[in-house]
Design a protein around this motif. Structure first.
Motif, PDB file in Angstrom:
ATOM      1  N   SER A  22       1.710   1.200  12.631  1.00 53.88           N
ATOM      2  CA  SER A  22       0.385   0.664  12.926  1.00 53.88           C
ATOM      3  C   SER A  22       0.081  -0.371  11.846  1.00 53.88           C
ATOM      4  O   SER A  22       0.982  -0.770  11.106  1.00 53.88           O
ATOM      5  CB  SER A  22      -0.655   1.780  12.932  1.00 53.88           C
ATOM      6  N   GLN A  23      -1.174  -0.775  11.724  1.00 54.35           N
ATOM      7  CA  GLN A  23      -1.564  -1.681  10.651  1.00 54.35           C
ATOM      8  C   GLN A  23      -2.590  -0.987   9.779  1.00 54.35           C
ATOM      9  O   GLN A  23      -3.598  -0.487  10.282  1.00 54.35           O
ATOM     10  CB  GLN A  23      -2.132  -2.983  11.215  1.00 54.35           C
ATOM     11  N   TYR A  24      -2.309  -0.948   8.487  1.00 55.44           N
ATOM     12  CA  TYR A  24      -3.177  -0.274   7.529  1.00 55.44           C
ATOM     13  C   TYR A  24      -3.534  -1.231   6.402  1.00 55.44           C
ATOM     14  O   TYR A  24      -2.716  -2.054   6.001  1.00 55.44           O
ATOM     15  CB  TYR A  24      -2.470   0.947   6.920  1.00 55.44           C
ATOM     16  N   GLU A  25      -4.742  -1.109   5.898  1.00 59.16           N
ATOM     17  CA  GLU A  25      -5.154  -1.882   4.731  1.00 59.16           C
ATOM     18  C   GLU A  25      -4.854  -1.078   3.475  1.00 59.16           C
ATOM     19  O   GLU A  25      -4.874   0.149   3.492  1.00 59.16           O
ATOM     20  CB  GLU A  25      -6.662  -2.160   4.778  1.00 59.16           C
ATOM     21  N   THR A  26      -4.602  -1.782   2.385  1.00 52.38           N
ATOM     22  CA  THR A  26      -4.435  -1.097   1.106  1.00 52.38           C
ATOM     23  C   THR A  26      -5.818  -0.756   0.557  1.00 52.38           C
ATOM     24  O   THR A  26      -6.814  -1.382   0.921  1.00 52.38           O
ATOM     25  CB  THR A  26      -3.690  -1.979   0.083  1.00 52.38           C
ATOM     26  N   CYS A  27      -5.876   0.228  -0.309  1.00 52.43           N
ATOM     27  CA  CYS A  27      -7.157   0.598  -0.915  1.00 52.43           C
ATOM     28  C   CYS A  27      -7.520  -0.405  -2.013  1.00 52.43           C
ATOM     29  O   CYS A  27      -6.679  -1.176  -2.475  1.00 52.43           O
ATOM     30  CB  CYS A  27      -7.089   2.013  -1.496  1.00 52.43           C
ATOM     31  N   ARG A  28      -8.763  -0.394  -2.429  1.00 58.51           N
ATOM     32  CA  ARG A  28      -9.236  -1.305  -3.482  1.00 58.51           C
ATOM     33  C   ARG A  28      -8.411  -1.164  -4.756  1.00 58.51           C
ATOM     34  O   ARG A  28      -8.109  -2.140  -5.419  1.00 58.51           O
ATOM     35  CB  ARG A  28     -10.689  -1.009  -3.830  1.00 58.51           C
ATOM     36  N   PHE A  29      -8.068   0.068  -5.108  1.00 59.44           N
ATOM     37  CA  PHE A  29      -7.352   0.313  -6.353  1.00 59.44           C
ATOM     38  C   PHE A  29      -5.921  -0.209  -6.285  1.00 59.44           C
ATOM     39  O   PHE A  29      -5.358  -0.599  -7.305  1.00 59.44           O
ATOM     40  CB  PHE A  29      -7.381   1.802  -6.708  1.00 59.44           C
ATOM     41  N   CYS A  30      -5.344  -0.239  -5.100  1.00 60.57           N
ATOM     42  CA  CYS A  30      -3.985  -0.773  -4.936  1.00 60.57           C
ATOM     43  C   CYS A  30      -3.953  -2.272  -5.217  1.00 60.57           C
ATOM     44  O   CYS A  30      -2.911  -2.815  -5.557  1.00 60.57           O
ATOM     45  CB  CYS A  30      -3.468  -0.510  -3.521  1.00 60.57           C
ATOM     46  N   ARG A  31      -5.076  -2.934  -5.065  1.00 56.66           N
ATOM     47  CA  ARG A  31      -5.148  -4.382  -5.263  1.00 56.66           C
ATOM     48  C   ARG A  31      -5.423  -4.786  -6.708  1.00 56.66           C
ATOM     49  O   ARG A  31      -5.400  -5.954  -7.036  1.00 56.66           O
ATOM     50  CB  ARG A  31      -6.227  -4.975  -4.357  1.00 56.66           C
ATOM     51  N   LEU A  32      -5.682  -3.802  -7.570  1.00 55.47           N
ATOM     52  CA  LEU A  32      -5.945  -4.121  -8.980  1.00 55.47           C
ATOM     53  C   LEU A  32      -4.684  -4.635  -9.662  1.00 55.47           C
ATOM     54  O   LEU A  32      -3.578  -4.201  -9.358  1.00 55.47           O
ATOM     55  CB  LEU A  32      -6.431  -2.876  -9.733  1.00 55.47           C
TER      56      LEU A  32
END
Length: 127
Positions: free
Chosen positions: A31-41
């Motif tokens: 499927s398509q999932y977004e990364t969490c905010r902390f994963c983008r740090l």
């Protein structure tokens, strides 16, 4: 454990997670999932945040552990808050007298030198 890539190594575009797999039974979910905010740090921000949590948000402990001043800890925390996508409030002028008292208390206790206290107070007045 490696951090998941959040940007395409070729063009810099944002990546989407499209598959998850169970290590125990080998089930795959597409499927398509977004990364969490902390994963983008950034790595530096994540390390700072981990230190902050480990020290239970105690800025004095952060100062000691990282060897940086109170205003620097606060500035780095504000940068992490902004990187997470939250609004960073401006420093309250009501907060400055309390911070100044805390600096003078540290000076009186011998935790910092007079020069360090003067620099910290100076930084309070310009932030």
């Amino acid at each position: 454990m490696r951090k998941i890539l959040e940007k395409c190594p070729t063009c810099g575009g944002e990546l989407t997670i499209t598959e998850l797999q169970c290590h125990a039974c080998d089930t795959k979910i597409e499927s398509q999932y977004e990364t969490c905010r902390f994963c983008r740090l950034s790595k530096e921000s994540l390390e700072f945040l981990e230190n902050f949590v480990r020290n239970r948000g105690n800025v004095k402990e952060m100062e000691r552990e990282l060897g940086i001043s109170y205003p620097t800890v606060r500035s780095r925390l504000n940068a992490v808050i902004a990187e997470l996508g939250f609004e960073v409030g401006t420093q309250q002028t009501d907060d400055i007298p309390e911070q100044r008292r805390a600096i003078l208390k540290r000076l009186d206790a011998g935790e910092i030198s007079a020069a360090e206290a003067a620099e910290l107070i100076h930084q309070l007045n310009i932030t």
